[in-house]
Scaffold this active site. Structure first.
Site, PDB file in Angstrom:
ATOM      1  N   SER A 133      11.951   6.190  -6.195  1.00 42.36           N
ATOM      2  CA  SER A 133      11.577   5.478  -4.977  1.00 42.36           C
ATOM      3  C   SER A 133      10.097   5.178  -5.089  1.00 42.36           C
ATOM      4  CB  SER A 133      11.845   6.362  -3.749  1.00 42.36           C
ATOM      5  OG  SER A 133      11.187   5.857  -2.596  1.00 42.36           O
TER       6      SER A 133
ATOM      7  N   TYR B  46      11.179  14.207   1.749  1.00 39.92           N
ATOM      8  CA  TYR B  46      11.669  13.170   0.841  1.00 39.92           C
ATOM      9  C   TYR B  46      10.663  12.908  -0.273  1.00 39.92           C
ATOM     10  CZ  TYR B  46      13.732   8.746  -0.686  1.00 39.92           C
ATOM     11  OH  TYR B  46      14.307   7.738  -1.426  1.00 39.92           O
TER      12      TYR B  46
END
Length: 213
Positions: free
Chosen positions: A120, A133
């Site tokens: 990501s 995250y």
């Protein structure tokens, strides 16, 4: 994204594709017919190890690993529960470690391999309510970078692909909710680009974002 990647691999016609998913019933029948599909909740470590070993055994060795599974939990650090922490780190970091651990021996024996981790843009950018995250994605990037150094001088490559926002089911959304974001095929195209490289070329890292955001 996993289904988009699997479809492109199948359509290429040169790969035997083994896929692990929590929800095999959600895979389109025409795609299922061309996959070796395994059902497993990858947040269950014991079951995951059993399933990974089954895939390695039945495939007689994995040449290309594409690690795509991931989840997110977004909240202030003090509002996160230990269960949230463990669940996200298990899927986003422990499972990539286990997959790598069990596929690498075959890759080393045959002197060829491709390890591709979908990370990501949060693998290097922190943001408010993203502590958990981001920790998992920073960790995955660090893991991949370190394994790459361990494999230096071999034709086994390690690539991370870090997309920005993607129009998928991630974080309670569904396709169509983010119409200006990347779509799953955009990410799958980058996977195929990595696989198109010759043995001399290693793409270490790809970042992509929508031009409309």
């Amino acid at each position: 994204m996993g289904k988009a990647i699997a479809r492109k691999l199948v359509n290429q016609g040169q790969y035997t594709v083994y896929a692990i998913t929590k929800n095999p019933q959600d895979v389109a029948p025409d795609l299922t017919a061309n996959l070796n599909l395994y059902s497993c909740d990858l947040t269950d470590i014991s079951l995951s190890i059993e399933t990974i070993l089954q895939v390695v055994r039945e495939s007689k060795g994995i040449d290309i690993l594409i690690n795509n599974a991931g989840i997110g939990k977004f909240a202030l650090a003090e509002d996160l529960e230990l269960d949230h922490w463990n669940r996200v780190l298990t899927l986003n970091l422990t499972i990539p470690f286990l997959l790598t651990k069990y596929v690498l021996p075959h890759m080393k024996r045959q002197n060829f391999g491709r390890l591709i981790h979908i990370t990501s843009d949060a693998d290097h950018i922190g943001f408010a309510e993203g502590s958990l995250y981001c920790a998992s994605k920073f960790g995955l990037r660090g893991f991949a970078d370190s394994v790459r150094q361990e494999l230096k001088g071999t034709p086994i490559t390690v690539t991370t692909i870090g997309p920005g926002r993607v129009d998928t089911f991630f974080n309670g959304k569904k396709p169509g909710d983010r119409p200006i974001s990347l779509n799953a095929d955009d990410v799958a195209d980058q996977v195929m680009h990595v696989l198109s490289q010759g043995q001399r070329c290693e793409i270490e890292r790809i970042y992509l974002k929508s031009t409309f955001e």
